[in-house]
Design an enzyme around this catalytic site. Structure first.
Site, mmCIF file in Angstrom:
data_model
loop_
_atom_site.group_PDB
_atom_site.id
_atom_site.type_symbol
_atom_site.label_atom_id
_atom_site.label_comp_id
_atom_site.label_asym_id
_atom_site.label_seq_id
_atom_site.Cartn_x
_atom_site.Cartn_y
_atom_site.Cartn_z
ATOM 1 C CE1 TYR A 31 -27.381 5.407 0.002
ATOM 2 C CE2 TYR A 31 -26.192 4.888 -2.004
ATOM 3 C CZ TYR A 31 -26.207 5.131 -0.640
ATOM 4 O OH TYR A 31 -25.031 5.117 0.076
ATOM 5 C CE LYS A 145 -26.244 8.639 -0.275
ATOM 6 N NZ LYS A 145 -24.942 8.213 0.309
ATOM 7 C CD GLU A 177 -16.267 9.167 0.309
ATOM 8 O OE1 GLU A 177 -17.140 9.883 0.853
ATOM 9 O OE2 GLU A 177 -16.399 8.777 -0.874
ATOM 10 C CG LEU A 201 -21.620 11.042 -1.594
ATOM 11 C CD1 LEU A 201 -22.168 10.577 -2.938
ATOM 12 C CD2 LEU A 201 -22.465 10.521 -0.465
HETATM 13 C C1 LIG Z 1 -19.471 6.994 0.737
HETATM 14 C C2 LIG Z 1 -20.189 8.058 1.511
HETATM 15 N N1 LIG Z 1 -19.540 9.203 1.805
HETATM 16 C C3 LIG Z 1 -20.137 10.199 2.490
HETATM 17 C C4 LIG Z 1 -21.443 10.063 2.948
HETATM 18 C C5 LIG Z 1 -22.077 11.204 3.713
HETATM 19 O O1 LIG Z 1 -23.049 11.813 2.921
HETATM 20 P P1 LIG Z 1 -24.232 12.650 3.589
HETATM 21 O O2 LIG Z 1 -23.571 13.686 4.486
HETATM 22 O O3 LIG Z 1 -24.952 13.259 2.440
HETATM 23 O O4 LIG Z 1 -25.057 11.678 4.358
HETATM 24 C C6 LIG Z 1 -22.163 8.886 2.658
HETATM 25 C C7 LIG Z 1 -23.592 8.775 3.152
HETATM 26 N N2 LIG Z 1 -24.091 7.491 3.226
HETATM 27 C C8 LIG Z 1 -25.449 7.328 3.607
HETATM 28 C C9 LIG Z 1 -25.772 7.956 4.942
HETATM 29 O O5 LIG Z 1 -26.166 6.874 5.794
HETATM 30 N N3 LIG Z 1 -26.138 5.711 5.079
HETATM 31 C C10 LIG Z 1 -25.712 5.893 3.815
HETATM 32 O O6 LIG Z 1 -25.508 5.046 2.970
HETATM 33 C C11 LIG Z 1 -21.536 7.872 1.929
HETATM 34 O O7 LIG Z 1 -22.196 6.721 1.632
#
Ligand SMILES: Cc1ncc(COP(=O)(O)O)c(CN[C@@H]2CONC2=O)c1O
Length: 282
Positions: A31, A145, A177, A201
């Site tokens: 996703y 992701k 993270e 991620l």
């Molecule tokens: C585990 C994880 N780490 C880092 C990030 C940050 O990635 P981006 O900078 O590319 O957004 C996300 C984004 N998660 C998305 C962002 O909002 N909701 C989500 O599930 C995430 O799920």
């Protein structure tokens, strides 16, 4: 909710749909959450690039190329007459097929995408958030992701139950993270964050933070920090497409420095607003 009526249970051949869907039954999918400001995508190319990396990692052959999915996403905005701040949720699963762990033959992926409102949370961006720490119990391939988000869900629920916004995850004593964002520690004018390995991620906003740091001549060191080092931080912040760059002012009920967002975090927030062409005054 879809309710299976008695008749559907009796007719076996009806049972396949919509329940026998690989994303639903196995989390077998990927996703992206892409931010929109004033009706325009932010970091769209970076999200599309990552979608293809995620698909390749779990052997899903996407039925479109990058230009085609980009065009479809832009068409989605037009059809929704999207002019405000929001996000698109885009999901690709391995498809619908009778439940079996092995990959189904001759089944096309299912693709879902929808637009949602996502006003900026100016209060959190201004005042920062509280967090807890949690052991990172996720699998080894967190750079993908994928829809396998149960550990992330449980960590974020634990944060919520502690009146906190996020959970800072750690593996073997090192901060990786957060449950749905990347996390950074600032010490003596330098930004530290976990290296872009398989354990985290590779956030699209994380890439932007690195770019902003370069433009601001702020050292950006991809080096893990220990959970214990959090208490010695000058600043802490997190980043994601939905959270933007959000200050962290408390961890496990302990103030970070003076308990207020730090200078470097503010500089990065300003850089983000300029880069995303966010004009708060209109
Ligand atoms: C585990 C994880 N780490 C880092 C990030 C940050 O990635 P981006 O900078 O590319 O957004 C996300 C984004 N998660 C998305 C962002 O909002 N909701 C989500 O599930 C995430 O799920």
């Amino acid at each position: 909710p879809i309710i299976m009526t008695q008749s559907q249970f009796t007719h076996r051949d009806n049972l396949h749909y919509p329940f026998e869907e690989r994303g639903l039954q196995f989390g077998d999918g990927i996703y992206e959450v892409i931010r929109i400001y004033h009706g325009t995508y932010y970091l769209l190319d970076e999200h599309v690039d990552r979608l293809f990396r995620s698909a390749e990692a779990i052997k899903i052959k996407l039925p479109f190329n990058k230009e085609e999915i980009t065009h479809l996403l832009l068409e989605l905005l037009e059809r929704n007459k999207m002019t405000t701040d929001g996000k698109v949720y885009l999901q690709v699963t391995r498809g619908s097929a009778p439940r079996d762990h092995i990959f189904p033959a001759d089944v096309l992926p299912n693709i879902y995408a929808y637009v949602g409102d996502q006003p900026r949370n100016l209060e959190l961006l201004q005042n920062g958030v509280q967090t807890i720490t949690q052991r990172d119990i996720r699998w080894e391939y967190c750079y993908i992701k994928s829809l396998n988000l149960l550990p992330n869900v449980l960590a974020k629920q634990a944060a919520k139950e502690n009146n906190c916004y996020e959970a800072i995850l750690h593996k073997d004593g090192l901060v990786t993270e957060c449950s749905s964002s990347n996390v950074y520690l600032v010490k003596d004018g330098t930004i530290y964050t976990h290296p872009a390995t398989k354990n985290i991620l590779h956030g699209c906003v994380r890439m932007a933070v690195e770019r902003f740091a370069g433009e601001l001549n702020i050292p950006f060191i991809e080096e893990s920090f220990e959970v214990e080092e959090i208490s010695l931080a000058d600043e802490l912040f997190l980043s994601s497409s939905t959270s933007e760059i959000t200050p962290i002012v408390k961890v496990d009920n302990l103030d970070i420095a003076d308990g207020k967002p730090g200078k470097i975090t503010r500089q990065l927030q300003e850089a983000y607003e300029t880069d995303a062409k966010i004009q708060e005054n209109n």
